[in-house]
Design an enzyme around this catalytic site. Sequence first.
Site, short mmCIF file in Angstrom:
data_model
loop_
_atom_site.label_atom_id
_atom_site.label_comp_id
_atom_site.label_asym_id
_atom_site.label_seq_id
_atom_site.Cartn_x
_atom_site.Cartn_y
_atom_site.Cartn_z
N SER A 272 0.82 -1.22 0.00
CA SER A 272 0.00 0.00 0.00
C SER A 272 0.85 1.28 0.00
CB SER A 272 -0.91 0.02 1.23
OG SER A 272 -1.52 1.29 1.32
N SER B 79 -0.51 4.06 0.99
CA SER B 79 -1.14 4.96 1.96
C SER B 79 -0.27 5.27 3.18
CB SER B 79 -2.50 4.41 2.41
OG SER B 79 -3.41 4.45 1.35
N LYS C 27 -14.42 -3.81 1.19
CA LYS C 27 -15.14 -2.53 1.01
C LYS C 27 -16.67 -2.66 1.10
CE LYS C 27 -11.86 0.08 -1.80
NZ LYS C 27 -11.71 0.90 -3.00
N GLU D 160 -24.39 9.13 2.82
CA GLU D 160 -25.45 8.93 1.82
C GLU D 160 -24.91 8.42 0.48
OE1 GLU D 160 -28.94 11.80 0.02
OE2 GLU D 160 -27.61 12.58 1.58
N ASN E 6 -14.68 3.04 1.84
CA ASN E 6 -13.22 2.91 1.90
C ASN E 6 -12.61 3.70 3.06
OD1 ASN E 6 -13.29 5.56 0.98
ND2 ASN E 6 -11.45 5.30 -0.26
N ALA F 104 -14.49 1.10 -9.60
CA ALA F 104 -14.04 2.49 -9.70
C ALA F 104 -15.10 3.33 -10.41
CB ALA F 104 -12.71 2.57 -10.44
N TYR G 149 -3.00 4.38 -12.94
CA TYR G 149 -1.89 5.21 -12.46
C TYR G 149 -0.53 4.54 -12.63
CZ TYR G 149 -2.67 2.31 -8.35
OH TYR G 149 -2.85 1.23 -7.52
N GLY H 180 -4.12 9.55 -13.09
CA GLY H 180 -4.71 8.65 -12.11
C GLY H 180 -4.17 8.82 -10.70
N1 LIG Z 1 -6.41 6.06 -9.49
C1 LIG Z 1 -7.09 5.48 -8.51
O1 LIG Z 1 -7.16 5.98 -7.38
C2 LIG Z 1 -7.84 4.21 -8.79
C3 LIG Z 1 -8.80 3.72 -7.88
C4 LIG Z 1 -9.49 2.55 -8.19
C5 LIG Z 1 -9.19 1.87 -9.37
N2 LIG Z 1 -8.26 2.37 -10.21
C6 LIG Z 1 -7.95 1.68 -11.47
O2 LIG Z 1 -9.15 1.54 -12.21
C7 LIG Z 1 -9.12 0.32 -12.95
C8 LIG Z 1 -10.41 -0.45 -12.68
O3 LIG Z 1 -10.53 -0.80 -11.33
P1 LIG Z 1 -11.91 -1.42 -10.77
O4 LIG Z 1 -11.69 -1.63 -9.34
O5 LIG Z 1 -13.07 -0.63 -11.22
O6 LIG Z 1 -11.94 -2.85 -11.53
P2 LIG Z 1 -13.21 -3.77 -11.80
O7 LIG Z 1 -14.24 -3.59 -10.75
O8 LIG Z 1 -12.64 -5.12 -12.06
O9 LIG Z 1 -13.83 -3.21 -13.19
C9 LIG Z 1 -13.08 -3.25 -14.37
C10 LIG Z 1 -13.90 -2.64 -15.50
O10 LIG Z 1 -13.05 -2.56 -16.66
C11 LIG Z 1 -13.63 -3.30 -17.73
N3 LIG Z 1 -12.55 -3.99 -18.44
C12 LIG Z 1 -11.64 -4.87 -17.94
N4 LIG Z 1 -10.81 -5.28 -18.90
C13 LIG Z 1 -11.18 -4.65 -20.05
C14 LIG Z 1 -10.71 -4.68 -21.38
N5 LIG Z 1 -9.65 -5.42 -21.74
N6 LIG Z 1 -11.35 -3.92 -22.31
C15 LIG Z 1 -12.43 -3.16 -21.97
N7 LIG Z 1 -12.93 -3.11 -20.71
C16 LIG Z 1 -12.31 -3.84 -19.77
C17 LIG Z 1 -14.58 -4.27 -17.11
O11 LIG Z 1 -15.56 -4.58 -18.09
P3 LIG Z 1 -16.50 -5.88 -18.01
O12 LIG Z 1 -17.57 -5.57 -17.02
O13 LIG Z 1 -17.00 -6.03 -19.39
O14 LIG Z 1 -15.59 -7.01 -17.57
C18 LIG Z 1 -15.12 -3.47 -15.93
O15 LIG Z 1 -16.13 -2.58 -16.34
C19 LIG Z 1 -7.84 -0.39 -12.52
O16 LIG Z 1 -6.86 -0.16 -13.47
C20 LIG Z 1 -7.46 0.26 -11.23
O17 LIG Z 1 -6.06 0.26 -11.00
C21 LIG Z 1 -7.59 3.51 -9.95
#
Ligand SMILES: NC(=O)c1ccc[n+]([C@@H]2O[C@H](COP(=O)([O-])OP(=O)(O)OC[C@H]3O[C@@H](n4cnc5c(N)ncnc54)[C@H](OP(=O)(O)O)[C@@H]3O)[C@@H](O)[C@H]2O)c1
Length: 280
Positions: free
Chosen positions: A20, A22, A71, A83, A92, A132, A224, A245
């Site tokens: 982490s 954090s 979470k 809310e 979180n 996300a 990110y 990110g």
């Molecule tokens: N910057 C930040 O603070 C932060 C915070 C949270 C997450 N993130 C990043 O956000 C991303 C998603 O995280 P999450 O927790 O939302 O994951 P998640 O719950 O697994 O959701 C992933 C999403 O991406 C889609 N996806 C996965 N592979 C794909 C591909 N090859 N082509 C098109 N769509 C695809 C999935 O579509 P389907 O439903 O069709 O499978 C789903 O909608 C990660 O890269 C994570 O590191 C960043």
Amino acid sequence: MEIKGSTNIVGLIGHPVEHSFSPPMHNAAFEKLNMDYAYVAFNVKPNDLESAINGAEALNIKGLNVTIPHKIEVMNYLDEIDEVAQLIGAVNTIDFKNLKGYNTDGIGAVRAIEEVASIKNKNVLIAGAGGASRAISFYIAKYGADNLKILNRNVEKAQKLANDVSNSGLIDNVGFDSINNMDLSDVDILINTTPVGMHPNVDDTPIAQACDMHEDLIVFDAVYNPNETGLLRQAIEADVKPVYGIKMLLYQGAESFEIWTGKKAPIDVMQEALTKYLGL
Ligand SMILES: NC(=O)c1ccc[n+]([C@@H]2O[C@H](COP(=O)([O-])OP(=O)(O)OC[C@H]3O[C@@H](n4cnc5c(N)ncnc54)[C@H](OP(=O)(O)O)[C@@H]3O)[C@@H](O)[C@H]2O)c1
């Protein structure tokens, strides 16, 4: 940082937590403001979650961040839930003053975007419909966007999220579609929440090359690692404002810090610690 008998403890529960970012980010903030706080990470196995929350309360821990896989489940052990966190269906951040849960992920994204432009009255397109996207969508609605469209590979998931956001009453116009039907011509803010472009596939992008970016567009990529993704490189080449990110990580942490301490988070110091830890 000197740990004393009076030191207030905040931290993170998750499984795993070893990598982490954090702890360095929050401890840098406490040190900068000379606050008698320390942030530590606790590896809590799924079956131990309830006893971890009870134990944290008994140990007078002031606040916790909550990460995968806790979470959603953690909501069962809190007295109160903010809310929007309730609408998102995930927490979180816990404030032990009132055993209240918050979701600062979506606020983190919104604060990152609002460094560049206000979300109010904008047309927003989100790629992805996972965790996300869910956290961000409700905050985009809360911050006054005019239109929100959610695109996903699995269209049913996009429809479900669009319905949930629409039923919240926070926004009137919510649509959904397949991620293959992306059109940016009327979009003001594009948000990527898919992992496309994540290390090691750093040249992949979630939008087709043919999908033109107009010069007033803002592009935020939740990915990110790397800092500058293929999508953000596309944006920069098209003279479009990129939002990184890492800023979402930063501001979700800043929000948690502010909830626990009531003090304004020292953003620059936290960003420096985060950048250093992630090697960016
Ligand atoms: N910057 C930040 O603070 C932060 C915070 C949270 C997450 N993130 C990043 O956000 C991303 C998603 O995280 P999450 O927790 O939302 O994951 P998640 O719950 O697994 O959701 C992933 C999403 O991406 C889609 N996806 C996965 N592979 C794909 C591909 N090859 N082509 C098109 N769509 C695809 C999935 O579509 P389907 O439903 O069709 O499978 C789903 O909608 C990660 O890269 C994570 O590191 C960043």
